[in-house]
Design an enzyme around this catalytic site. Structure first.
Site, PDB file in Angstrom:
ATOM      1  CG  ASP A  32     -10.815  -8.931 -19.024  1.00  7.83           C
ATOM      2  OD1 ASP A  32     -11.184  -9.704 -19.940  1.00  7.83           O
ATOM      3  OD2 ASP A  32      -9.848  -8.160 -19.139  1.00  7.83           O
ATOM      4  N   GLY A  35     -11.270 -15.979 -21.448  1.00  6.29           N
ATOM      5  CA  GLY A  35     -10.519 -16.656 -22.511  1.00  6.29           C
ATOM      6  C   GLY A  35      -9.206 -17.203 -21.985  1.00  6.29           C
ATOM      7  CD1 TRP A  37      -9.968 -19.881 -14.964  1.00  8.99           C
ATOM      8  CD2 TRP A  37     -11.267 -20.894 -16.501  1.00  8.99           C
ATOM      9  NE1 TRP A  37     -10.565 -20.963 -14.359  1.00  8.99           N
ATOM     10  CE2 TRP A  37     -11.366 -21.604 -15.293  1.00  8.99           C
ATOM     11  CE3 TRP A  37     -11.991 -21.346 -17.599  1.00  8.99           C
ATOM     12  CZ2 TRP A  37     -12.160 -22.744 -15.142  1.00  8.99           C
ATOM     13  CZ3 TRP A  37     -12.775 -22.480 -17.460  1.00  8.99           C
ATOM     14  CH2 TRP A  37     -12.857 -23.169 -16.248  1.00  8.99           C
ATOM     15  CG  HIS A  49     -16.959 -16.710 -23.056  1.00  8.42           C
ATOM     16  ND1 HIS A  49     -16.353 -15.594 -22.526  1.00  8.42           N
ATOM     17  CD2 HIS A  49     -16.484 -16.813 -24.328  1.00  8.42           C
ATOM     18  CE1 HIS A  49     -15.553 -15.044 -23.430  1.00  8.42           C
ATOM     19  NE2 HIS A  49     -15.611 -15.778 -24.530  1.00  8.42           N
ATOM     20  CD  GLU A  79     -14.969  -0.466 -27.651  1.00  4.62           C
ATOM     21  OE1 GLU A  79     -15.442  -0.986 -26.610  1.00  4.62           O
ATOM     22  OE2 GLU A  79     -15.326   0.653 -28.069  1.00  4.62           O
ATOM     23  CG  ASN A  80     -16.078  -7.488 -26.142  1.00  4.81           C
ATOM     24  OD1 ASN A  80     -16.717  -7.393 -25.100  1.00  4.81           O
ATOM     25  ND2 ASN A  80     -14.754  -7.450 -26.137  1.00  4.81           N
ATOM     26  NE  ARG A  83     -13.376 -10.273 -27.204  1.00  7.48           N
ATOM     27  CZ  ARG A  83     -13.166 -10.700 -25.977  1.00  7.48           C
ATOM     28  NH1 ARG A  83     -13.528 -11.927 -25.639  1.00  7.48           N
ATOM     29  NH2 ARG A  83     -12.617  -9.913 -25.079  1.00  7.48           N
ATOM     30  CD  GLU A 219     -12.014   4.810  -3.479  1.00  7.98           C
ATOM     31  OE1 GLU A 219     -10.875   4.343  -3.605  1.00  7.98           O
ATOM     32  OE2 GLU A 219     -12.239   6.028  -3.320  1.00  7.98           O
TER      33      GLU A 219
HETATM   34  C1  IPE Z   1     -13.851  -5.631 -21.302  1.00  6.45           C
HETATM   35  O1  IPE Z   1     -13.012  -6.713 -21.508  1.00  6.45           O
HETATM   36  C2  IPE Z   1     -15.227  -5.951 -21.810  1.00  6.45           C
HETATM   37  C3  IPE Z   1     -15.964  -6.976 -21.050  1.00  6.45           C
HETATM   38  C4  IPE Z   1     -15.582  -7.539 -19.935  1.00  6.45           C
HETATM   39  C5  IPE Z   1     -17.224  -7.325 -21.621  1.00  6.45           C
HETATM   40  P1  IPE Z   1     -12.119  -6.830 -22.820  1.00  6.45           P
HETATM   41  O2  IPE Z   1     -11.361  -8.108 -22.692  1.00  6.45           O
HETATM   42  O3  IPE Z   1     -12.943  -6.663 -24.032  1.00  6.45           O
HETATM   43  O4  IPE Z   1     -11.172  -5.573 -22.676  1.00  6.45           O
HETATM   44  P2  IPE Z   1      -9.700  -5.312 -23.230  1.00  6.45           P
HETATM   45  O5  IPE Z   1      -9.706  -5.713 -24.674  1.00  6.45           O
HETATM   46  O6  IPE Z   1      -8.759  -6.165 -22.414  1.00  6.45           O
HETATM   47  O7  IPE Z   1      -9.455  -3.866 -23.004  1.00  6.45           O
HETATM   48  C1  IPE Z   2     -14.312 -11.352 -20.631  1.00  2.00           C
HETATM   49  O1  IPE Z   2     -13.326 -12.306 -20.862  1.00  2.00           O
HETATM   50  C2  IPE Z   2     -15.596 -11.657 -21.360  1.00  2.00           C
HETATM   51  C3  IPE Z   2     -15.857 -10.797 -22.525  1.00  2.00           C
HETATM   52  C4  IPE Z   2     -15.157  -9.780 -22.888  1.00  2.00           C
HETATM   53  C5  IPE Z   2     -17.019 -11.119 -23.305  1.00  2.00           C
HETATM   54  P1  IPE Z   2     -12.446 -12.264 -22.179  1.00  2.00           P
HETATM   55  O2  IPE Z   2     -13.148 -13.018 -23.239  1.00  2.00           O
HETATM   56  O3  IPE Z   2     -12.055 -10.878 -22.509  1.00  2.00           O
HETATM   57  O4  IPE Z   2     -11.186 -13.081 -21.711  1.00  2.00           O
HETATM   58  P2  IPE Z   2      -9.663 -12.696 -21.949  1.00  2.00           P
HETATM   59  O5  IPE Z   2      -9.472 -11.310 -21.441  1.00  2.00           O
HETATM   60  O6  IPE Z   2      -9.415 -12.814 -23.428  1.00  2.00           O
HETATM   61  O7  IPE Z   2      -8.899 -13.708 -21.159  1.00  2.00           O
HETATM   62 MG    MG Z   3     -10.553  -9.676 -21.906  1.00  4.16          MG
END
Ligand code: IPE
Ligand code: IPE
Ligand code: MG
Length: 266
Positions: A32, A35, A37, A49, A79-80, A83, A219
């Site tokens: 995680d 985005g 970063w 990414h 849930e992604n 986006r 853990e």
């Molecule tokens: C979890 O990260 C899913 C992946 C790393 C693919 P998210 O960024 O989607 O999770 P939330 O929204 O912070 O819970």
């Molecule tokens: C994890 O990074 C990758 C996916 C969930 C696909 P994010 O895209 O969730 O990055 P943040 O959490 O918005 O910084």
């Molecule tokens: Mg995230």
């Protein structure tokens, strides 16, 4: 993704603190922070990414070299899809492009790759790339890489419950035969032991619908480091932290029944 060790002074220093006999055999990672970063650097989220893919390659090599056998990474959650469609499309294209580029090397490293999740909503081209990668590497023995795409822990549990209900309805099994082992065998991760260690980057203290069943006694290691900044040194720190834990599984490590009486009932 050469399996040659990336030896830096810091790696070498940390490696000395690692007990090679207690390497977690299955590590799960919520990758995680991509985005954030990119945004911090004034770049589009897609840059995060892309950088995240290079980090994953480094961590696969590091875990394989360390003696870990299975890595399960969260790449796209159920849930992604919420986006913006541009980001979703970018991620879907990225999966296909990365796999096309890397599959030969993954195969030559004797890595068996598996995609865990509901692949049905993905475009046909991506589905066939994923399926080809799975069948090419299916007999590889050295390491298993589970990539969770369109994966949700709740959906996985509901799917398993449906399968069991159906088998019970057709008489294949009796309700009295339903137990943890049987339930486990209906999960998408069937055949691999539960992760001993879950790593989540970017500081979020939640599971986000990842491996809800399988993480029952894992853990959990949470680091503020964003996934694109994660590296072998950060990975070794997670292993050292894991090895300092006292895994009790609900028991009491150091007291026998006798000493319990001595300590508490005097
Ligand atoms: C979890 O990260 C899913 C992946 C790393 C693919 P998210 O960024 O989607 O999770 P939330 O929204 O912070 O819970
Ligand atoms: C994890 O990074 C990758 C996916 C969930 C696909 P994010 O895209 O969730 O990055 P943040 O959490 O918005 O910084
Ligand atoms: Mg995230």
């Amino acid at each position: 993704m050469s399996s040659k060790k990336i030896i830096t002074e810091r790696n070498l220093e940390l490696s000395k603190d690692i007990d090679k006999r207690r390497i977690p055999q299955h590590i799960a990672i919520i990758m995680d922070g991509n985005g954030r970063w990119a945004t911090k650097k004034g770049l589009p989220r897609s840059f995060g990414h892309n950088k995240g893919v290079n980090v994953l390659k480094e961590i696969i090599t590091a875990s394989k070299n360390l003696g870990c056998r299975v890595l399960t990474v969260f790449a796209f959650s159920t849930e992604n899809w919420t986006r913006p469609s541009k980001e979703v499309d970018y991620l879907i294209n990225l999966f296909g492009n990365v796999l096309r580029k890397e599959i030969e090397e993954i195969h030559s490293e004797s890595i068996k790759i598996k995609f865990i999740g509901d692949l049905s909503p993905f475009p046909e081209t991506l589905k066939s790339i994923l399926q080809r990668a799975e069948s090419l590497t299916q007999n590889n023995q050295d390491f298993i890489l589970n990539v969770c795409v369109n994966y949700g822990g709740r959906q996985e549990i509901v799917k398993a419950a449906k399968e069991i209900a159906l088998k019970s309805f057709t008489g294949e099994i009796k309700a009295s035969e339903v137990n943890e082992e049987l339930f486990n065998s209906e999960l998408l991760t069937k055949g691999v032991n539960d992760p001993e260690l879950l790593i989540r980057t970017s500081g979020e203290k939640r599971i986000s619908n990842f491996l809800l069943w399988q993480l029952a006694y894992s853990e959990i290691y949470i680091t503020d480091v964003l996934w694109p900044d994660f590296n072998e040194v950060e990975f070794l720190k997670a292993i050292i932290d894991y090895q300092s834990r006292n895994r009790r599984f609900g028991g009491i490590e150091s007291l026998s029944n006798e000493s319990f009486e001595d300590s508490y009932c005097s």
